[in-house]
Scaffold this motif. Structure first.
Motif, PDB file in Angstrom:
ATOM      1  N   GLN A 104      11.598   7.260 -11.718  1.00 38.39           N
ATOM      2  CA  GLN A 104      11.260   6.932 -10.335  1.00 38.39           C
ATOM      3  C   GLN A 104      10.028   6.034 -10.258  1.00 38.39           C
ATOM      4  O   GLN A 104       9.969   5.091  -9.463  1.00 38.39           O
ATOM      5  N   VAL A 105       9.016   6.312 -11.090  1.00 38.88           N
ATOM      6  CA  VAL A 105       7.803   5.477 -11.099  1.00 38.88           C
ATOM      7  C   VAL A 105       8.142   4.055 -11.527  1.00 38.88           C
ATOM      8  O   VAL A 105       7.655   3.074 -10.959  1.00 38.88           O
ATOM      9  N   ASN A 106       8.999   3.894 -12.529  1.00 35.80           N
ATOM     10  CA  ASN A 106       9.390   2.556 -12.972  1.00 35.80           C
ATOM     11  C   ASN A 106      10.132   1.803 -11.877  1.00 35.80           C
ATOM     12  O   ASN A 106       9.924   0.595 -11.673  1.00 35.80           O
ATOM     13  N   GLU A 107      11.020   2.502 -11.141  1.00 38.14           N
ATOM     14  CA  GLU A 107      11.735   1.845 -10.045  1.00 38.14           C
ATOM     15  C   GLU A 107      10.786   1.391  -8.950  1.00 38.14           C
ATOM     16  O   GLU A 107      10.923   0.292  -8.394  1.00 38.14           O
ATOM     17  N   ALA A 134       1.281   6.528  -6.885  1.00 44.98           N
ATOM     18  CA  ALA A 134       0.143   7.374  -7.268  1.00 44.98           C
ATOM     19  C   ALA A 134       0.497   8.852  -7.133  1.00 44.98           C
ATOM     20  O   ALA A 134       0.129   9.683  -7.979  1.00 44.98           O
ATOM     21  N   ALA A 135       1.245   9.201  -6.056  1.00 46.55           N
ATOM     22  CA  ALA A 135       1.635  10.603  -5.890  1.00 46.55           C
ATOM     23  C   ALA A 135       2.545  11.058  -7.029  1.00 46.55           C
ATOM     24  O   ALA A 135       2.406  12.164  -7.563  1.00 46.55           O
ATOM     25  N   LEU A 160       3.347  13.885 -12.240  1.00 49.27           N
ATOM     26  CA  LEU A 160       3.658  13.796 -13.666  1.00 49.27           C
ATOM     27  C   LEU A 160       2.508  14.336 -14.506  1.00 49.27           C
ATOM     28  O   LEU A 160       2.722  15.087 -15.474  1.00 49.27           O
ATOM     29  N   ALA A 161       1.251  14.007 -14.143  1.00 47.83           N
ATOM     30  CA  ALA A 161       0.100  14.509 -14.900  1.00 47.83           C
ATOM     31  C   ALA A 161       0.000  16.033 -14.794  1.00 47.83           C
ATOM     32  O   ALA A 161      -0.305  16.729 -15.775  1.00 47.83           O
ATOM     33  N   ILE A 172       0.841  -1.209   0.000  1.00 46.06           N
ATOM     34  CA  ILE A 172       0.000   0.000   0.000  1.00 46.06           C
ATOM     35  C   ILE A 172       0.870   1.252   0.000  1.00 46.06           C
ATOM     36  O   ILE A 172       0.603   2.225  -0.725  1.00 46.06           O
ATOM     37  N   GLU A 173       1.929   1.262   0.806  1.00 48.43           N
ATOM     38  CA  GLU A 173       2.817   2.429   0.834  1.00 48.43           C
ATOM     39  C   GLU A 173       3.465   2.661  -0.524  1.00 48.43           C
ATOM     40  O   GLU A 173       3.574   3.795  -0.996  1.00 48.43           O
ATOM     41  N   THR A 174       3.900   1.544  -1.160  1.00 45.58           N
ATOM     42  CA  THR A 174       4.509   1.691  -2.492  1.00 45.58           C
ATOM     43  C   THR A 174       3.500   2.210  -3.499  1.00 45.58           C
ATOM     44  O   THR A 174       3.808   3.071  -4.339  1.00 45.58           O
TER      45      THR A 174
END
Length: 415
Positions: A248-251, A142-143, A148-149, A135-137
């Motif tokens: 960062q999102v991919n990692e 999501a943040a 990014l959006a 959940i934390e990940t």
């Protein structure tokens, strides 16, 4: 199985606890005036009997051995047998002995259920921890996606925004007109370069070059050019930020897909055996005490002053291959006779009680045959560290084959 043990157990429990429950029973087949109603209510309130799913007690039905074992098992779990009367406890124990095998099976099933519950609780705690990490990940991802959006929307707004009006400038030629004039001037310069050189053509070419330089300077100084360059620089910066956020999102997605690391076993402390403490070896010793003759018995008795000698010795326990040497001296205060002896000794062990053997010879100058063979058979009592006691017998063979026996005892100091 004897008939209807349920009511019998209810009566035993009623006498056993000395009081009945006041709660109303919910069994449809136990009427208000039934003779065992209070016992049934008490057994239900104590959790010993639960009844059947259809809301009946079935008091006239035979009780199976497993049901009786379950009642006794619940009774032992309540710990109510400690403060009861002996005759009541005896009655319950007799009933429990009849269903002892079933009671043991229920206890084993209860222990197995407890172990299963503990294992499931541990697995549930591990799953909760893993879900919490997931959940934390997901929240972090999501943040980042929201950021990014927002950046992408900002870039779109900047790209779609109309150009701000430039400050009022004196009207002049448009960039397209200037480009066309520059092209015409370049063609004219080329034609002049191909024509024969004349003073007038040279002056015209210089003038044209100056005009071209002036026009290019005017194009560079237009306000629209600076604004377009600034927008391009801002777009490049936003593009770099978007690329960083995507990485960062991919990692984070890769970390969420990876299985949770298994707990590493904790290193156990090394237990080293403690070596036994060996007392220091003591090789040299001194001794002092008293000696007397036993066989043949003296005329004045064994403890006559003429039969009692002062004795001293010095020796080494280990000289070669476990054998040692000992020298001694005897002195009689009454007759003032002096004796000297020497032994080849062998000591066995160095504990609290240490035996030893010796063989050697004695020299008594006062006798007609002063030299004769002698032996030593004794014990060392190591009671006070280096200080101990010794007691020994001394068989001897005098001239003529006569056998004699002496004894001595005293203190011994080991070094």
């Amino acid at each position: 199985m004897r008939k209807s043990r349920v009511t019998l157990l209810g009566l035993i429990l009623a006498v056993f606890f000395g009081a009945f429950a006041h709660a109303q029973t919910q069994f449809r087949d136990v009427p208000a005036g039934h003779w065992a109603r209070q016992a049934v209510e008490f057994a239900v309130q104590c959790g010993l009997i639960e009844g059947f799913p259809d809301g009946t007690f079935r008091g006239n039905q035979n009780l199976t051995r497993y049901q009786a074992a379950l009642i006794f098992f619940r009774l032992y779990q309540t710990n109510r047998l400690e403060n009861t009367r002996p005759e009541c406890r005896l009655a319950v124990e007799r009933g429990a002995q009849e269903v002892a095998p079933e009671l043991q099976q229920l206890q084993q099933r209860f222990a197995a259920l407890e172990r299963t519950t503990q294992d499931q609780a541990a697995r549930l705690a591990a799953l909760e921890a893993e879900v919490k990490r997931a959940i934390e990940t997901s929240e972090k991802a999501a943040a980042l996606e929201q950021r990014l959006a927002a950046l992408e929307q900002q870039v779109q707004r900047l790209a779609q925004a109309p150009a701000q009006p430039a400050p009022a400038q004196p009207e002049g030629p448009t960039p397209a007109e200037l480009q066309a004039r520059i092209a015409a001037l370049e063609q004219q310069v080329q034609r002049l370069a191909q024509a024969p050189a004349t003073p007038t053509a040279t002056q015209d070419a210089v003038a044209l070059e100056r005009r071209i330089a002036t026009l290019e300077e005017q194009i560079r100084n237009r306000p629209d050019a600076a604004r377009v360059a600034a927008l391009e620089e801002q777009v490049r910066g936003l593009s770099n930020q978007v690329t960083t956020l995507q990485n960062q999102v991919n990692e984070l997605r890769q970390q969420a897909q990876q299985p949770a690391p298994q707990p590493q076993p904790q290193p156990q402390p090394e237990v080293r055996p403690v070596a036994p403490v060996t007392p220091p070896a003591r090789n040299l010793y001194f001794g002092a005490g008293a000696a007397l003759g036993i066989i043949p018995q003296p005329a004045g008795g064994i403890f006559d002053s003429s039969n009692l000698n002062l004795t001293g010795m010095v020796g080494v326990k280990n000289v070669f291959l476990g054998f040692g040497l000992r020298a001694g001296l005897d002195y009689n205060l009454s007759t003032q006779a002096l004796g000297v002896e020497g032994y080849l000794m062998r000591h066995f062990g160095s504990g609290l009680v240490s035996p030893y053997l010796g063989v050697g010879a004695r020299f008594l100058p006062a006798q007609a045959n002063p030299i004769y063979g002698s032996a030593a058979v004794g014990l060392d009592l190591n009671l006070f560290g280096p200080l101990g006691l010794f007691v020994e017998g001394n068989p001897r063979f005098e001239s003529g084959g006569n056998f004699g026996l002496g004894a001595r005892a005293g203190l011994k100091l080991n070094f």
